[in-house]
Design an enzyme around this catalytic site. Structure first.
Site, PDB file in Angstrom:
ATOM      1  N   ARG A 261      80.901  -8.986  46.679  1.00  0.00           N
ATOM      2  CA  ARG A 261      80.440  -7.783  45.823  1.00  0.00           C
ATOM      3  C   ARG A 261      79.459  -8.309  44.916  1.00  0.00           C
ATOM      4  NH1 ARG A 261      86.386  -4.676  45.383  1.00  0.00           N
ATOM      5  NH2 ARG A 261      86.763  -4.832  47.693  1.00  0.00           N
ATOM      6  N   ARG A 276      86.327 -10.656  37.958  1.00  0.00           N
ATOM      7  CA  ARG A 276      85.286  -9.827  38.434  1.00  0.00           C
ATOM      8  C   ARG A 276      84.252 -10.785  39.042  1.00  0.00           C
ATOM      9  NH1 ARG A 276      84.498  -4.440  38.232  1.00  0.00           N
ATOM     10  NH2 ARG A 276      86.078  -4.312  36.206  1.00  0.00           N
ATOM     11  N   GLU A 348      94.210  -4.262  37.483  1.00  0.00           N
ATOM     12  CA  GLU A 348      94.403  -3.789  38.916  1.00  0.00           C
ATOM     13  C   GLU A 348      94.583  -4.956  39.899  1.00  0.00           C
ATOM     14  OE1 GLU A 348      91.950  -2.348  42.532  1.00  0.00           O
ATOM     15  OE2 GLU A 348      91.043  -1.698  40.633  1.00  0.00           O
ATOM     16  N   SER A 351      94.724  -1.592  45.284  1.00  0.00           N
ATOM     17  CA  SER A 351      94.419  -0.038  45.643  1.00  0.00           C
ATOM     18  C   SER A 351      95.065   0.317  46.953  1.00  0.00           C
ATOM     19  CB  SER A 351      93.077   0.146  45.417  1.00  0.00           C
ATOM     20  OG  SER A 351      92.809   0.331  43.992  1.00  0.00           O
ATOM     21  N   ARG A 390      93.221 -12.614  41.719  1.00  0.00           N
ATOM     22  CA  ARG A 390      93.811 -12.119  40.628  1.00  0.00           C
ATOM     23  C   ARG A 390      95.532 -12.372  40.862  1.00  0.00           C
ATOM     24  NH1 ARG A 390      90.883  -6.259  39.170  1.00  0.00           N
ATOM     25  NH2 ARG A 390      88.772  -6.927  38.967  1.00  0.00           N
TER      26      ARG A 390
END
Length: 426
Positions: A261, A276, A348, A351, A390
């Site tokens: 990403r 990130r 997070e 999701s 994560r």
């Protein structure tokens, strides 16, 4: 993508949805395109009907040995008009479809209305946050002190937001991937799949990344290929343009892929550590279901993802995203946030979303109900089970010891040669 008829017949509902999503999208151009499209369609059909009638008249004149030259010339001119109208109609229809592709999904009625992440209600909390007799470190401090996370060399060989994993960190990442896949396949009933790590633009459009989020993607120059931002894209599109049997639903898949990403719009956010990155690993859960089953399947998918954190003994909470914070394609999303003591906050880690028929309409994924000739769109769901990097972050921060070592959760030890602790190699 929303159903055209639904948008046309419920324009005020769609406008309210956009307001609730904090979207500034103006539907005026869509309505104008729809009006032009329908007007041009009527005109084209009328002219084609005239041409068909005239063709019969020409044939009759020829049979009767009568002059048909004038009518033939008239039809040549009409055919040219039809050709121009067909081209214009095709252009309008393409613009109409392109506009539909940038309208977000309708939130489910159970989704709370809100403007941003501050309005996301907490659904549940699990586990106890660890307490330390010393000041807890961030994962990047732990990783650098142990010599297992190398941000400097990652930046040297590639650039910012890339990291080199050494020794136990590399082994822990690999252990987490295997552990997650084993749990989801042997205990949760998912079929494992290893898809390509590049997909074409049609696949990106099918799951909603294109055209709206092109700037977030890494495109291969000179090819119609993109690096996958998540396994959701290739796995969901496994059944694009297919008709499945009702008896084969739900289809439940799990896949490990690296994810790529650009993190457009995240300048200055989470510049330290692994939170990130431009490249990270993830184990994904994807389901294709009957519409009437999809929300039960969402609950199940959420629990499947939670199970991984419970097995690892990591405290977490579940929130439901409000209308202003949910993703473009989602009808309802739960976020799982793991506790990070080094940062003293929840972050997070998964999701879990139900997209209803939004992606299926774009990707044309249907199923045939038993005993019926008609086909219906499936509902698609997906969630992280989990984001691997994560999870590694959470283990480093939650299992850190005062001497700088990190205890390895028991369930991961068989995957790491029964290693119990990560210690600095001298």
């Amino acid at each position: 993508m929303l159903d055209v008829k639904f948008v046309r017949d419920n324009i005020e509902i769609v406008r309210r949805m956009l307001r609730n999503r904090s979207s500034e999208l103006d539907l005026g151009p869509l309505l104008e395109l729809d009006e032009s499209r329908r007007r041009m369609l009527v005109e084209v059909e009328e002219k084609k009907h005239r041409r068909n009638v005239a063709s019969e008249d020409i044939a009759k004149l020829k049979r009767e040995k009568k002059d048909s030259a004038e009518l033939i010339e008239e039809m040549k001119a009409l055919s040219q008009e039809i050709k121009v109208l067909d081209q214009g109609l095709a252009e309008v229809e393409q613009k109409f479809r392109d506009f539909l592709l940038i309208i977000p999904n309708i939130p489910d009625k159970s989704v709370p209305v809100g403007s941003d992440e501050k309005d996301n209600p907490e659904v549940s909390v699990w586990g106890e946050k660890p307490s330390f007799s010393f000041k807890a470190k961030n994962h990047w401090e732990i990783g650098e002190d142990l010599g297992i996370l190398d941000f400097e060399r990652g930046a040297k060989i590639t650039g910012a937001r890339f990291t080199v994993y050494w020794r136990q960190a590399a082994a822990l990442e690999r252990a987490l991937i295997s552990f997650m896949l084993d749990v989801h396949t042997t205990r949760h009933g998912y079929t494992e799949v290893l898809p390509p790590f590049m997909v074409n633009s049609a696949s990106m459009q099918g799951t909603g990344q294109l055209p709206k989020f092109a700037e977030d993607l890494f495109k291969i120059e000179g090819w119609d290929y993109y690096l996958v931002p998540t396994a959701e894209v290739p796995v969901t599109n496994l059944h694009s343009n297919e008709i499945l049997d009702e008896a084969d639903l739900p289809r439940c898949y799990t896949a490990f892929t690296p994810c790529f990403r650009s993190e457009a719009g995240s300048h200055g956010k989470d510049t330290r550590g692994l939170i990130r990155q431009h490249q990270f690993n993830k184990v994904e859960l994807v389901k294709l279901t009957r519409p009437e089953d999809s929300y039960c399947e969402l609950d199940s998918l959420l629990l499947n993802a939670e199970t991984i954190l419970r097995e690892l003994g990591l405290a977490y909470r579940v929130i439901v995203l409000c209308t202003g914070d949910m993703g473009f394609s989602s009808a309802k999303t739960y976020d799982i946030e793991v506790w990070l003591p080094g940062q003293e906050t929840y972050r997070e880690i998964s999701s879990c979303s139900n997209f209803e028929d939004f992606q299926a309409r774009r990707a044309n994924i249907r199923f045939r109900r038993k005993g019926r000739n008609r086909t219906d769109l499936v509902h698609t769901l997906n969630g992280s089970g989990l984001a691997v990097g994560r999870t590694l972050v959470a283990i480093l921060e939650n299992y850190q010891q005062e001497d700088g070592s990190v205890i390895i959760p028991e369930v991961l030890r068989p995957y790491m040669g029964n290693m119990k602790k990560i210690e600095k190699v001298h």
